[in-house]
Design an enzyme around this catalytic site. Structure first.
Site, mmCIF file in Angstrom:
data_model
loop_
_atom_site.group_PDB
_atom_site.id
_atom_site.type_symbol
_atom_site.label_atom_id
_atom_site.label_comp_id
_atom_site.label_asym_id
_atom_site.label_seq_id
_atom_site.Cartn_x
_atom_site.Cartn_y
_atom_site.Cartn_z
ATOM 1 N N LEU A 1 0.821 -1.224 0.000
ATOM 2 C CA LEU A 1 0.000 0.000 0.000
ATOM 3 C C LEU A 1 0.849 1.266 0.000
ATOM 4 O O LEU A 1 0.341 2.356 -0.252
ATOM 5 C CB LEU A 1 -0.941 0.014 1.206
ATOM 6 C CG LEU A 1 -2.129 -0.946 1.140
ATOM 7 C CD1 LEU A 1 -2.942 -0.873 2.432
ATOM 8 C CD2 LEU A 1 -3.011 -0.648 -0.062
ATOM 9 N N ARG A 2 2.133 1.133 0.345
ATOM 10 C CA ARG A 2 3.104 2.244 0.301
ATOM 11 C C ARG A 2 2.863 3.349 1.314
ATOM 12 O O ARG A 2 3.622 4.305 1.340
ATOM 13 C CB ARG A 2 3.193 2.869 -1.102
ATOM 14 C CG ARG A 2 3.488 1.889 -2.224
ATOM 15 C CD ARG A 2 4.787 1.181 -2.060
ATOM 16 N NE ARG A 2 5.142 0.448 -3.280
ATOM 17 C CZ ARG A 2 5.889 -0.653 -3.267
ATOM 18 N NH1 ARG A 2 6.359 -1.141 -2.133
ATOM 19 N NH2 ARG A 2 6.190 -1.256 -4.394
ATOM 20 N N ASN B 1 6.946 -3.164 4.091
ATOM 21 C CA ASN B 1 8.149 -2.436 3.622
ATOM 22 C C ASN B 1 7.804 -1.003 3.220
ATOM 23 O O ASN B 1 7.991 -0.587 2.089
ATOM 24 C CB ASN B 1 8.854 -3.189 2.477
ATOM 25 C CG ASN B 1 7.960 -3.443 1.276
ATOM 26 O OD1 ASN B 1 6.744 -3.457 1.384
ATOM 27 N ND2 ASN B 1 8.570 -3.654 0.119
ATOM 28 N N ASP C 1 9.256 -8.929 3.566
ATOM 29 C CA ASP C 1 9.124 -8.978 2.100
ATOM 30 C C ASP C 1 9.874 -7.849 1.396
ATOM 31 O O ASP C 1 9.908 -6.710 1.852
ATOM 32 C CB ASP C 1 7.657 -8.927 1.684
ATOM 33 C CG ASP C 1 7.510 -9.066 0.178
ATOM 34 O OD1 ASP C 1 7.991 -10.073 -0.360
ATOM 35 O OD2 ASP C 1 6.971 -8.156 -0.469
ATOM 36 N N HIS D 1 10.000 -14.159 1.878
ATOM 37 C CA HIS D 1 10.433 -13.806 0.520
ATOM 38 C C HIS D 1 11.734 -14.586 0.347
ATOM 39 O O HIS D 1 12.747 -14.253 0.955
ATOM 40 C CB HIS D 1 10.642 -12.283 0.479
ATOM 41 C CG HIS D 1 11.426 -11.767 -0.671
ATOM 42 N ND1 HIS D 1 10.921 -10.832 -1.555
ATOM 43 C CD2 HIS D 1 12.696 -11.993 -1.079
ATOM 44 C CE1 HIS D 1 11.837 -10.530 -2.449
ATOM 45 N NE2 HIS D 1 12.927 -11.223 -2.193
ATOM 46 N N ASN E 1 10.540 -9.032 -8.515
ATOM 47 C CA ASN E 1 11.382 -9.887 -7.701
ATOM 48 C C ASN E 1 10.511 -10.849 -6.911
ATOM 49 O O ASN E 1 9.663 -10.396 -6.152
ATOM 50 C CB ASN E 1 12.216 -9.031 -6.739
ATOM 51 C CG ASN E 1 13.415 -9.784 -6.226
ATOM 52 O OD1 ASN E 1 13.821 -10.790 -6.802
ATOM 53 N ND2 ASN E 1 13.998 -9.311 -5.146
ATOM 54 N N ASP F 1 0.909 -9.569 -5.228
ATOM 55 C CA ASP F 1 2.150 -8.797 -5.042
ATOM 56 C C ASP F 1 2.022 -7.425 -5.725
ATOM 57 O O ASP F 1 2.919 -6.985 -6.449
ATOM 58 C CB ASP F 1 3.391 -9.540 -5.540
ATOM 59 C CG ASP F 1 4.684 -8.904 -5.006
ATOM 60 O OD1 ASP F 1 4.613 -7.886 -4.289
ATOM 61 O OD2 ASP F 1 5.775 -9.433 -5.320
ATOM 62 N N HIS G 1 4.804 1.496 -8.378
ATOM 63 C CA HIS G 1 5.961 2.403 -8.486
ATOM 64 C C HIS G 1 5.589 3.507 -9.463
ATOM 65 O O HIS G 1 4.846 3.285 -10.425
ATOM 66 C CB HIS G 1 7.197 1.663 -9.016
ATOM 67 C CG HIS G 1 7.725 0.643 -8.059
ATOM 68 N ND1 HIS G 1 8.304 0.976 -6.853
ATOM 69 C CD2 HIS G 1 7.753 -0.712 -8.115
ATOM 70 C CE1 HIS G 1 8.672 -0.133 -6.216
ATOM 71 N NE2 HIS G 1 8.337 -1.174 -6.963
HETATM 72 O O1 DOR Z 1 8.558 -7.186 -7.242
HETATM 73 C C1 DOR Z 1 8.585 -6.936 -6.040
HETATM 74 N N1 DOR Z 1 8.243 -5.734 -5.551
HETATM 75 N N2 DOR Z 1 9.013 -7.903 -5.217
HETATM 76 C C2 DOR Z 1 9.217 -7.652 -3.920
HETATM 77 O O2 DOR Z 1 9.606 -8.554 -3.240
HETATM 78 C C3 DOR Z 1 9.011 -6.291 -3.360
HETATM 79 C C4 DOR Z 1 8.051 -5.535 -4.156
HETATM 80 C C5 DOR Z 1 8.023 -4.060 -3.828
HETATM 81 O O3 DOR Z 1 7.919 -3.698 -2.646
HETATM 82 O O4 DOR Z 1 8.045 -3.251 -4.753
#
Ligand code: DOR
Length: 428
Positions: A64-65, A95, A153, A180, A279, A306, A310
């Site tokens: 959710l950032r 994270n 993660d 992860h 990832n 996932d 961004h």
């Molecule tokens: O693709 C990913 N993005 N894999 C991850 O493990 C973290 C995630 C992210 O937080 O952007």
């Protein structure tokens, strides 16, 4: 408030109401399930003409950032994206900035999410302080504050002693460690799967063993120390085998896979589009096939998006410099219906297990039920809705998806969660 859903093809996991029904929802609870109900006009009356009504879908791996990176996504936009994608519940990864490693931040996210209330938002807390992998977070406090699981993660819990403690706490608290799986000493800064193609493309690569080594170690630790363990976004054929063997030994392990690892592969990287940079990295066609097989035979317990938003300026750089991740809340149902339902790989009951029941069970949450008097928690899916993925139309603040431009058949078109509901303009 009354909502009357006519001609709904109810997909009831208990089997009690499997078929075509009319559903009356009054003040957020299911009041009647029958055919037909008749009666007085109500606030909302929708003829679903045989569209599917399934237990509310749940995404157990969402970023959710918020707090800290609200320009990518915030709790409100993430909730809007979840509702638009058909999810009535999500679990958020820790994270963020600050990392969710204190009870205060857990409570902050849960309180903020309640202000909207459209979608249930659960928080996953960090396993280690600051996700640095060194010192265990206050897992008991975090659990008491509402954290449903623990994960670093974006990074693995690499240190074996820390992992041992985390597993022991996970048993005590009854909350899973969501790993992860990545051996960071092996991946370094590799951004694509190591294969003949990606080496030819000149990309920095990471070897598949990085995932399998951590997963193997964790399975051995689980055997030795017990615990509650979930491997997230597994991506290789050998990972499926490892989980299979662990399950044969009756170890307390579950796992999930993302739609992008199921349906996209490293052949797509030739155009260096960083929307394909995730990832773990997109693997090979053979891996994809093994993952689909893992869904069919029940080794893989859940599909999780996932959803990793961004901003455009972060992704519009060279592949190796871009951040990992693609959004997924608004493409998961379309991809799954197109690739698994219509191709008759899985039936709708299996899809409901993977996208609703199992993710909730893994996190210890109650599953939605079609019972009279039960709180309404359901997703409406139009299996025949044909659409092209146009990220600019999404509710998410971010647009980074490798599914862009693809043609899907099937879409979530609405959710009802208690007194809250969302109906998409795709609902016809
Ligand atoms: O693709 C990913 N993005 N894999 C991850 O493990 C973290 C995630 C992210 O937080 O952007």
């Amino acid at each position: 408030m009354k909502i009357y859903l006519r001609n709904a093809r109810v997909v009831d996991p208990s089997g009690k109401y499997d078929g075509l029904f009319d559903l009356m929802i009054v003040d957020g609870a299911i009041q009647e399930i029958s055919s037909p109900l008749g009666g007085n006009p109500v606030n909302y009356e929708i003829n679903l003409r045989g569209k599917l009504v399934v237990p509310g879908l749940f995404d157990m791996h969402t970023h959710l950032r918020e707090p800290g990176q609200e320009y990518k996504e915030d709790i409100a936009s993430g909730i809007a994206a979840a509702a638009n994608g058909g999810f009535t519940g999500i679990a958020a990864m820790p994270n963020t900035d600050p990392v969710v490693d204190s009870a205060d931040v857990v409570k902050y996210v849960i309180d903020r999410a309640k202000q909207s209330g459209l979608v249930d938002v659960y928080q996953i807390a960090a396993v280690t302080e600051g996700r640095k992998g060194e010192r265990l977070s206050e897992m008991k406090d975090l659990s008491e504050a509402g954290a449903v699981a623990f994960s670093d993660d974006g990074s693995a819990v690499s240190d074996s002693h820390v992992m041992r403690l985390a597993l022991q706490y996970s048993s005590m608290l009854g909350r899973p460690i969501i790993q992860h799986c990545e051996d960071h000493s092996l991946t370094k800064s590799g951004s694509a799967n190591e294969s003949a193609e990606t080496i030819r493309y000149g990309l920095k690569t990471q070897h598949r063993l990085a995932e399998e080594l951590i997963l193997s170690r964790d399975i051995m630790m689980l055997k030795a120390f017990g615990g509650k363990y979930h491997a997230t976004h597994i991506s290789t054929a050998e990972s499926v085998n490892l989980v299979k063997r662990a399950k044969e030994e009756k170890l307390p392990i579950t796992c999930d896979v993302t739609p992008h690892h199921l349906f996209l592969d490293d052949n797509l990287l030739g155009n260096y589009d960083s929307d394909y940079k995730v990832n773990p990295p997109l693997r090979t066609k053979e891996d994809r096939e093994a993952l689909v097989e893992g869904l069919k035979n029940g080794i893989i317990d859940a599909i999780a998006s996932d959803h990793a938003p961004h901003a455009l300026h972060e992704k519009e750089v060279e592949f190796d410099a871009a951040p990992f991740g693609m959004i997924g809340l608004e493409t998961t149902v379309g991809a799954v219906m197109t690739e698994l339902y219509h191709k008759e790989v899985l039936d709708i009951q299996a899809i409901v297990r993977l996208l609703s029941l199992n993710p909730r069970r893994i996190l210890g949450l109650a599953v939605p039920e079609f019972n009279l008097g039960a709180k309404a928690d359901l997703t409406i899916i139009d299996p025949d809705y044909e659409w092209v993925v146009e990220p600019e139309k999404f509710k998410s603040k971010s647009k980074n998806t490798g599914f862009k431009g693809m043609r899907f058949k099937g879409s979530a078109v609405g959710i009802i969660r208690g007194e809250k509901f969302f109906f998409s303009d795709r609902l016809k």
